[in-house]
Design a protein around this motif. Structure first.
Motif, mmCIF file in Angstrom:
data_model
loop_
_atom_site.group_PDB
_atom_site.id
_atom_site.type_symbol
_atom_site.label_atom_id
_atom_site.label_comp_id
_atom_site.label_asym_id
_atom_site.label_seq_id
_atom_site.Cartn_x
_atom_site.Cartn_y
_atom_site.Cartn_z
ATOM 1 N N UNK A 28 35.302 34.774 48.083
ATOM 2 C CA UNK A 28 34.961 35.347 46.777
ATOM 3 C C UNK A 28 36.016 35.078 45.725
ATOM 4 N N UNK A 29 37.179 34.596 46.140
ATOM 5 C CA UNK A 29 38.231 34.328 45.174
ATOM 6 C C UNK A 29 39.032 35.558 44.812
ATOM 7 N N UNK A 30 39.750 35.471 43.703
ATOM 8 C CA UNK A 30 40.631 36.549 43.254
ATOM 9 C C UNK A 30 39.822 37.780 42.862
ATOM 10 N N UNK A 31 40.144 38.916 43.458
ATOM 11 C CA UNK A 31 39.397 40.149 43.180
ATOM 12 C C UNK A 31 39.519 40.552 41.711
ATOM 13 N N UNK A 32 40.696 40.345 41.126
ATOM 14 C CA UNK A 32 40.924 40.778 39.749
ATOM 15 C C UNK A 32 40.082 39.998 38.741
ATOM 16 N N UNK A 33 39.657 38.791 39.089
ATOM 17 C CA UNK A 33 38.866 37.981 38.154
ATOM 18 C C UNK A 33 37.402 37.869 38.575
ATOM 19 N N UNK A 34 37.020 38.517 39.666
ATOM 20 C CA UNK A 34 35.628 38.452 40.123
ATOM 21 C C UNK A 34 34.723 39.125 39.088
ATOM 22 N N UNK A 94 32.477 41.378 38.444
ATOM 23 C CA UNK A 94 31.726 42.579 38.785
ATOM 24 C C UNK A 94 30.878 43.026 37.596
ATOM 25 N N UNK A 95 29.706 43.613 37.875
ATOM 26 C CA UNK A 95 28.902 44.211 36.810
ATOM 27 C C UNK A 95 29.664 45.381 36.201
ATOM 28 N N UNK A 96 30.286 46.179 37.072
ATOM 29 C CA UNK A 96 31.086 47.321 36.618
ATOM 30 C C UNK A 96 32.451 47.216 37.294
ATOM 31 N N UNK A 97 33.361 46.423 36.748
ATOM 32 C CA UNK A 97 34.628 46.142 37.446
ATOM 33 C C UNK A 97 35.531 47.367 37.559
ATOM 34 N N UNK A 98 36.192 47.524 38.694
ATOM 35 C CA UNK A 98 37.177 48.607 38.841
ATOM 36 C C UNK A 98 38.411 48.312 38.002
ATOM 37 N N UNK A 99 39.182 49.348 37.711
ATOM 38 C CA UNK A 99 40.412 49.149 36.952
ATOM 39 C C UNK A 99 41.402 48.327 37.783
ATOM 40 N N UNK A 100 42.196 47.513 37.097
ATOM 41 C CA UNK A 100 43.170 46.672 37.793
ATOM 42 C C UNK A 100 44.134 47.509 38.620
ATOM 43 N N UNK A 101 44.492 48.687 38.086
ATOM 44 C CA UNK A 101 45.424 49.564 38.809
ATOM 45 C C UNK A 101 44.827 49.964 40.160
#
Length: 219
Positions: free
Chosen positions: A1-7, A9-16
């Protein structure tokens, strides 16, 4: 899936939150930080955790339980911690409920108290009908639905253990062995008691105290 931070998402979680989650996986020895983005990122422990139907912290404890021959005790305790406490304490009957619950208290460990409660429920379940067990739970200030949920998670973890060919011990494990297995999932929850006062200092300088209901609260 690659880097989670750049995936995307429809509703992405906060980076923290993402970074905290990855930090937890590092603490549990589930990922290799220097291998991020490769197939080698997940460790053997991480691959085992991915197959388990439980929070990674608790899953790490179960893996340790399998390695140290205390799997039955660790499954029971982690399943208990995965559900809302079945011990009820109504405001109008606090003293009465405390008397019932005190039968299960272990003076050396709150974790071992779960084992005492489980043994009591299992013994009663074998000799009572479903309706009789419900009445007993109500009388003893135990939430029957939460106990059912506890049973369900224990069964799921037992099936997961068998699928990974782990042996569930039949001989009761020693308390120290059980606690060492539990510690593998609680490294950031370890605290040092102040020499003066009741507070503890934990990881990242967190401050906490033991709850009044703990059998260790005044020790």
């Amino acid at each position: 899936l690659g880097d989670i931070e750049t995936f995307p998402f429809v509703d992405p979680p906060e980076l923290r939150n993402i970074r905290d989650g990855i930090g937890l996986l590092e603490e549990l020895d589930a990922v290799r930080p220097d291998e991020e983005g490769t197939r080698k990122w997940l460790t053997p422990i991480g691959r085992q955790l991915a197959r388990m139907p439980i929070d990674p912290r608790f899953g790490r404890m179960v893996i340790a339980g399998a390695e140290t021959n205390c799997l039955r005790e660790v499954i029971t305790i982690t399943a208990a911690m995965s559900v809302q406490d079945p011990r009820e304490r109504p405001k109008e009957k606090q003293q009465e409920s405390a008397q019932f619950h005190s039968r299960f208290a272990d003076p050396s460990s709150d974790f071992l108290s779960w084992l005492r409660l489980w043994e009591h429920i299992e013994t009663e379940r074998k000799t009572r009908s479903g309706s009789s067990l419900r009445r007993m739970c109500k009388k003893e200030f135990l939430n029957y639905n939460r106990i059912r949920e506890w049973w369900d998670i224990v069964r799921q973890l037992e099936r997961s253990a068998k699928s990974q060919r782990w042996v569930i011990n039949k001989v009761p494990a020693q308390p120290d062995v059980v606690h060492e297995a539990l510690l593998t999932g609680l490294l950031s929850h370890i605290g040092l008691k102040d020499t003066m006062g009741a507070e503890y200092t934990g990881g990242r300088n967190a401050r906490f105290i033991l709850g009044r209901g703990s059998s260790l609260a005044k020790k």
